[in-house]
Structures are given as structure tokens and as C-alpha cells.
Design a protein around this motif. Structure first.
Motif, short mmCIF file in Angstrom:
data_model
loop_
_atom_site.label_atom_id
_atom_site.label_comp_id
_atom_site.label_asym_id
_atom_site.label_seq_id
_atom_site.Cartn_x
_atom_site.Cartn_y
_atom_site.Cartn_z
N GLY A 4 0.83 -1.19 0.00
CA GLY A 4 0.00 0.00 0.00
C GLY A 4 0.87 1.24 0.00
N ILE A 5 0.23 2.41 0.13
CA ILE A 5 0.98 3.67 0.14
C ILE A 5 0.56 4.50 1.35
CG2 ILE A 5 1.29 3.68 -2.34
CD1 ILE A 5 -0.94 5.78 -2.54
N THR A 6 1.48 5.36 1.80
CA THR A 6 1.24 6.25 2.93
C THR A 6 1.47 7.69 2.50
OG1 THR A 6 1.86 4.61 4.60
CG2 THR A 6 2.02 6.92 5.24
N PHE A 7 0.59 8.58 2.94
CA PHE A 7 0.77 10.01 2.75
C PHE A 7 1.20 10.61 4.08
CE2 PHE A 7 -2.76 9.77 -0.66
CZ PHE A 7 -1.84 9.37 -1.62
N PHE A 8 2.46 11.03 4.16
CA PHE A 8 2.98 11.69 5.36
C PHE A 8 3.56 13.02 4.92
CE2 PHE A 8 4.56 10.74 9.79
CZ PHE A 8 4.92 12.05 10.06
N PRO A 9 2.77 14.10 4.99
CA PRO A 9 3.27 15.40 4.52
C PRO A 9 4.38 15.93 5.41
CG PRO A 9 1.16 15.65 5.63
CD PRO A 9 1.40 14.18 5.51
N THR A 10 5.43 16.46 4.80
CA THR A 10 6.47 17.16 5.54
C THR A 10 6.72 18.51 4.88
OG1 THR A 10 8.18 15.94 4.32
CG2 THR A 10 7.60 15.10 6.48
N VAL A 11 5.62 19.20 4.60
CA VAL A 11 5.66 20.53 4.00
C VAL A 11 4.69 21.44 4.74
CG1 VAL A 11 6.38 19.84 1.68
CG2 VAL A 11 3.95 19.78 2.28
N GLY A 12 4.93 22.75 4.64
CA GLY A 12 4.05 23.75 5.20
C GLY A 12 3.76 24.83 4.17
N PRO A 13 3.05 25.89 4.56
CA PRO A 13 2.67 26.93 3.60
C PRO A 13 3.85 27.60 2.91
CG PRO A 13 1.47 27.16 5.66
CD PRO A 13 2.50 26.11 5.90
N THR A 325 5.79 5.24 1.80
CA THR A 325 5.61 6.68 1.87
C THR A 325 6.07 7.28 0.55
OG1 THR A 325 6.02 6.61 4.25
CG2 THR A 325 6.15 8.75 3.17
N VAL A 326 5.12 7.79 -0.22
CA VAL A 326 5.44 8.24 -1.58
C VAL A 326 5.03 9.69 -1.83
CG1 VAL A 326 5.26 5.93 -2.59
CG2 VAL A 326 3.22 7.37 -2.45
N HIS A 327 4.44 10.37 -0.84
CA HIS A 327 3.94 11.72 -1.11
C HIS A 327 4.16 12.59 0.11
CE1 HIS A 327 1.80 14.94 -2.90
NE2 HIS A 327 0.69 14.83 -2.19
#
Length: 353
Positions: A4-13, A325-327
Motif C-alpha cells: 500500500g501507500i502512505t501520505f505523510f506530509p512534511t511541507v508547510g505553507p 511513503t510516496v507523497h
């Protein structure tokens, strides 16, 4: 072995807009669904570029569920300590119905002191609130006229609506980064396990896995029916060096942002989190090439990643579900899409053979 895939954002505005991140996540989830991936998962974090674009997994997973047909949606994880059990049980039950029974629920304890401070929850109550919250939610999903007299919440008699689509309720997982005790308790209770070898290390995760399987057996679980999800960063390109360049860049961004998010551990201490004061140095300790060599990150050409995954299967067993984690938001959408296509077309068939 499932993927499967995981979305773990490491970005901000300052890096990119939230709306763009969500649009791309949904587009990648639709692609993953068409390519036959097992699940798409996302996290619960607040305030920081480290995970902060996902303060509540339910809305994004709802949008994904309504845009896809077969792929499962999973929380990895929601935090009982920050949510009233009636509200969290209800939100998840709605998602289970909107997805027509495609929901897996991972529960976690959280670990960032600033998040606990914002919710006015003491770190030392983390474990107790987790256990009480999960037990209350499971009862709300399965029983009528529930009366709850806990240490942190009291309610009832209440009958939750809607009832979950899956009966008796969605599969439940416990997320643990470094605690064999939590893994043992998860197995004993008949729950699944979500782990991150990139945090615990190979031997650390082997200890976690052994504790989980021991608890599963002690709880009377059927042998071979354990549910284990393991997360890895994944970077694929026909040119292995290009994949590693992308992975190294993404890891650098991750290191910077987890260092900021964990800075409060320089002063915070809790018996529920022994040794976590070392997380203040997390950004300085992460090292891409070492983690790649130890298969804590998967990066390279399809053939190179196939070799890595064979080693992972030898270490942890073939009866596991891998979540990639791909995104993170740091790389272009087309880079993540290429990774998904290369994995589905080149890597997964080779592993199946």
C-alpha cells in the motif's frame, strides 16, 4: 505480501499550499487503486511541517474513498488521547460506510509534546488514555446502550449511529514506533500492528514483532492470522542513482522538519516515553546512506529495490503488508506517480514470482 501507500506530509505553507497537496494525494490514490495497491494510509499530526497538513485523516480518506473503487483506506494513526471516543468512533463509522467497508483503523499514542500541550493532556496520561479510548470506541461500535465510566470520559447509555459497515467493526491496528510492550498488548487484544523499522531499526523491530506475535499467541489468536503493516520510504527510477538522489533530498527535508517538531523533547520528560529526550537530536542523527544500506529506506532501480524487499521479507516474514511513503510534498507529483507505476509493473510481479 501486500503493498500500500502512505501520505505523510512534511511541507508547510512556505513550501506549498495545502489544497495542492490534497489534490495530488487524491490523484495518486486513484492511480494506486488502478494499479492494484492494497491500501492508502495517512497520519494525525498538528502545527508543524512534520505531518501538520494531516491533522485529521478522516476528511482526506473520505475524499479518497469516494474517488476510488477497491483500495482500502487506513488511518496510520488517529490519536484517542486528543479525541472524545464518541466523536472519533462516529467519524470513523461514517468513513467506514462511505467507503463501503474499506476502512482499516490504526490507533496511536502520539509523541510530540507540543501537541499534548495544545490539547491540555499530560504526557504521562498517554498510555492510559490510549487504552481507554480504544476500548471505548470498540464498545461503541459493537454494543447498544453503552455506559462508560472511565478515568477520562463518562457517558451513556448511548447507542452510536451510524453503525460501522464492517461487522463487528473495522480491523483495528496499534501503531508503535519503539515499544515491544505496546506491540505485545496489541497482539494479546487481537489487534493488528503498524510499525516503522526506519525508527526502531532492524533489531528493534524484530523485538517488536516478536513481542506482538507472542502476545497474539497468548491471546488465543489463530497462528498465521496476525496483521502487520510496515512503513518504508520508497524512491524508484530506471536510473538507480537518480532514485537515490531524490530519496536523499526528501530525507534531508524530513530530517529538518522532524528536528523542529521534536525540539520540545529537549525539556519534556515522561515515564510513558523513556528515552524520547533523544528525539531532539533526530534531525542530526538521520543519515540516508546508512538507512538505505540497512533497508530502512527503499531506493534505487526496480532490480535494486527487488533485492531490498527480498531481504525485508527474509527478516520480517512474507505475511506482512508493506506501506510505502510516496507523497511527502517535497517531490513533484510525476515523480511519485512514476514510483507507483514502476513498482506495480516491475517490482511487484517479480516478487510474486
Amino acid at each position: 505480501m501486500r503493498f500500500g501507500i502512505t501520505f505523510f506530509p512534511t511541507v508547510g505553507p512556505e513550501h506549498r499550499g495545502a489544497a495542492d497537496y490534497y489534490d495530488e494525494a487524491i490523484e495518486l490514490a486513484v492511480l494506486a487503486d488502478k494499479l492494484g495497491f492494497h491500501h492508502v494510509k495517512t497520519v494525525e499530526h498538528y502545527f508543524f511541517a512534520y505531518g501538520g497538513y494531516s491533522p485529521d485523516p478522516v476528511p482526506l480518506l473520505t475524499a479518497i474513498a469516494r474517488s476510488t473503487e477497491q483500495i482500502r483506506v487506513a488511518t496510520g494513526a488517529v490519536i484517542p488521547a486528543f479525541n472524545h471516543p464518541v466523536q472519533l468512533a462516529a467519524r470513523l463509522a461514517v468513513l467506514d460506510n462511505l467507503s463501503r467497508g474499506r476502512l482499516d483503523v490504526g490507533f496511536g499514542r502520539a509523541f510530540l509534546p507540543d501537541e499534548f500541550a495544545a490539547f491540555e493532556v499530560p504526557l504521562d496520561e498517554s498510555r492510559a488514555r490510549f487504552e481507554e479510548g480504544v476500548r471505548a470506541i470498540e464498545r461503541l461500535w459493537t454494543e447498544e446502550d453503552v455506559v462508560w465510566e472511565g478515568s477520562f470520559h463518562r457517558f451513556g447509555p448511548v447507542t452510536l449511529l451510524p453503525r460501522p459497515y464492517q461487522r463487528p467493526h473495522p480491523p483495528v491496528f496499534v501503531a508503535t514506533a519503539s515499544s515491544p510492550a505496546s506491540a505485545h498488548a496489541a497482539g494479546l487484544a487481537g489487534r493488528g500492528l503498524q510499525g516503522v523499522p526506519a525508527i526502531s531499526g532492524r533489531q528493534g523491530f524484530l523485538d517488536i514483532l516478536a513481542a506482538y506475535r507472542e502476545g497474539w499467541a497468548e491471546g488465543g489468536g489463530e497462528p498465521g492470522r496476525e496483521s502487520v503493516q510496515i512503513s518504508f520510504g520508497l524512491f524508484l527510477d530506471e536510473d538507480g542513482e537518480e532514485a537515490r538522489r531524490l530519496g536523499r533530498y526528501d530525507e534531508e527535508q524530513y530530517s529538518e522538519r522532524i528536528a523542529v517538531a521534536t525540539r520540545a523533547w529537549g525539556k519534556a520528560r515522561s515515564a510513558d516515553y523513556p528515552g524520547y529526550e533523544r528525539l531532539e537530536e533526530a534531525g542530526k542523527l538521520l543519515h540516508f546512506d546508512r538507512r538505505l544500506k540497512e533497508n530502512q529506506i527503499l531506493a534505487g532501480s526496480p532490480d535494486e529495490v527487488i533485492g531490498q524487499l527480498k531481504e525485508v521479507a527474509d527478516w520480517y516474514g512474507e505475511d506482512i503488508t508493506l506501506s510505502f511513503t510516496v507523497h511527502s510534498g517535497n517531490l513533484p507529483l510525476e515523480t511519485s506517480a512514476r514510483t507507483l507505476r514502476l513498482f506495480a509493473e516491475r517490482v511487484a510481479p517479480a516478487l510474486a514470482r
